[in-house]
Write an enzyme that holds these catalytic residues in place. Sequence first.
Site, PDB file in Angstrom:
ATOM      1  N   VAL A  40       1.365  -3.767   4.015  1.00 36.09           N
ATOM      2  CA  VAL A  40       1.314  -5.052   4.714  1.00 36.09           C
ATOM      3  C   VAL A  40       2.538  -5.928   4.440  1.00 36.09           C
ATOM      4  O   VAL A  40       2.689  -6.985   5.031  1.00 36.09           O
ATOM      5  CB  VAL A  40       0.012  -5.839   4.427  1.00 36.09           C
ATOM      6  CG1 VAL A  40      -1.197  -5.111   4.969  1.00 36.09           C
ATOM      7  CG2 VAL A  40      -0.123  -6.160   2.947  1.00 36.09           C
ATOM      8  N   TYR A  64      -4.559   3.750   8.024  1.00 39.71           N
ATOM      9  CA  TYR A  64      -5.908   3.198   8.180  1.00 39.71           C
ATOM     10  C   TYR A  64      -6.493   3.571   9.537  1.00 39.71           C
ATOM     11  O   TYR A  64      -6.475   4.739   9.917  1.00 39.71           O
ATOM     12  CB  TYR A  64      -5.882   1.677   7.941  1.00 39.71           C
ATOM     13  CG  TYR A  64      -5.074   1.299   6.730  1.00 39.71           C
ATOM     14  CD1 TYR A  64      -5.437   1.769   5.465  1.00 39.71           C
ATOM     15  CD2 TYR A  64      -3.925   0.519   6.821  1.00 39.71           C
ATOM     16  CE1 TYR A  64      -4.693   1.462   4.342  1.00 39.71           C
ATOM     17  CE2 TYR A  64      -3.166   0.208   5.685  1.00 39.71           C
ATOM     18  CZ  TYR A  64      -3.566   0.682   4.466  1.00 39.71           C
ATOM     19  OH  TYR A  64      -2.832   0.386   3.353  1.00 39.71           O
ATOM     20  N   LYS A  95       0.382   3.328  -3.013  1.00 34.19           N
ATOM     21  CA  LYS A  95      -0.813   4.155  -3.217  1.00 34.19           C
ATOM     22  C   LYS A  95      -0.480   5.645  -3.226  1.00 34.19           C
ATOM     23  O   LYS A  95      -1.139   6.442  -3.907  1.00 34.19           O
ATOM     24  CB  LYS A  95      -1.850   3.870  -2.119  1.00 34.19           C
ATOM     25  CG  LYS A  95      -2.451   2.477  -2.208  1.00 34.19           C
ATOM     26  CD  LYS A  95      -3.303   2.155  -0.993  1.00 34.19           C
ATOM     27  CE  LYS A  95      -3.869   0.754  -1.076  1.00 34.19           C
ATOM     28  NZ  LYS A  95      -4.526   0.330   0.160  1.00 34.19           N
ATOM     29  N   SER A 141       0.795  -1.241   0.000  1.00 33.45           N
ATOM     30  CA  SER A 141       0.000   0.000   0.000  1.00 33.45           C
ATOM     31  C   SER A 141       0.822   1.282   0.000  1.00 33.45           C
ATOM     32  O   SER A 141       0.272   2.359  -0.217  1.00 33.45           O
ATOM     33  CB  SER A 141      -0.944   0.015   1.201  1.00 33.45           C
ATOM     34  OG  SER A 141      -1.979  -0.904   1.000  1.00 33.45           O
ATOM     35  N   TYR A 181      -3.700  -2.286 -10.428  1.00 28.84           N
ATOM     36  CA  TYR A 181      -3.617  -2.085  -8.971  1.00 28.84           C
ATOM     37  C   TYR A 181      -2.726  -3.145  -8.310  1.00 28.84           C
ATOM     38  O   TYR A 181      -1.865  -2.831  -7.488  1.00 28.84           O
ATOM     39  CB  TYR A 181      -5.032  -2.122  -8.374  1.00 28.84           C
ATOM     40  CG  TYR A 181      -5.068  -2.149  -6.866  1.00 28.84           C
ATOM     41  CD1 TYR A 181      -4.828  -0.996  -6.123  1.00 28.84           C
ATOM     42  CD2 TYR A 181      -5.343  -3.332  -6.175  1.00 28.84           C
ATOM     43  CE1 TYR A 181      -4.854  -1.021  -4.729  1.00 28.84           C
ATOM     44  CE2 TYR A 181      -5.375  -3.365  -4.791  1.00 28.84           C
ATOM     45  CZ  TYR A 181      -5.132  -2.210  -4.076  1.00 28.84           C
ATOM     46  OH  TYR A 181      -5.148  -2.242  -2.703  1.00 28.84           O
TER      47      TYR A 181
END
Length: 304
Positions: free
Chosen positions: A258, A240, A67, A64, A189
């Site tokens: 992760v 998050y 992103k 992530s 993605y």
Amino acid sequence: MPDFESIISAIAQEVSKQTDKGKVASYIPELSCIDSNKFGISILDKDGKAYTIGDSKERFSIQSISKVLSLSMAFSLLGERIWERVGVEPSGDPFNHLSLLEMENGIPRNPLINAGALVVSDILVSHLKHPKADFLEYVRRIAGDDSINYDESVALSERKTGFRNYAAANLIKSFNNLENEVETVLDFYFHCCSLSMSCEQLVRVFYIFMNRGNCLQNNNYLDLSKVKRINAIMLTCGFYDEAGEFAFEVGLPGKSGVGGGIVALLPNEFCVATWSPGLNEKGNSKLGMMALEKLTTVTGLSIF
């Protein structure tokens, strides 16, 4: 400037004594076999001086963290219109929850949760002639490093097990917030998430968010307004449902993945990346979070 060399040496020594190193992500099979004893930290200061220790040269799946990079590319292509399709509010939910998406008519809360990153991926697929190759080239140019690449085995592993991402993409598509085919968007993605980098490479890429949009080669990628907004989103949404805790304990804009990586920065001062594959219950690197808290506490350097 603090003595980063001795500080990260002391931090590495301290975290290595921890018996609870967290749990390696198992829902993506390719990530489950990583040694939980790995730990690396790299710092790049405003003068371009690097400080590294531990497994900081070993590449891992940045997941992530990518992103932020896809967001920066889409933001530079689309400008403020990007916020018509994705919000900027913290979700307060785990990265892969779908409930808010249904309630808010397919507009993801922010670009750093999975749903938001899928919309950003859709934007890039629409605007780039060769999306995967062009995005990879963008990251390589910023880093000044042509060896950065996708890990195809990780991308395949994600495709085989990414049921929630398929669900999110189809839900967004049902609200007409994806222009392209679900499979095409997901393929892009998954490849973004599979980018493989070391801590040393990560700080070179994220240097642009610390250095007013300019990379180490002094090429400009983002104007100040965009850098400010991306850093704000990292601070409020980069971890998050643990974003508040990270701001409280560490006090830097940053992003976790992760794969066990975390990258964070203090504008105009330094960029730091840590890697330790064991995750806490919120999906963030357990030893990475600890190391960064110690770094900002010892140096007294944070945005607060």
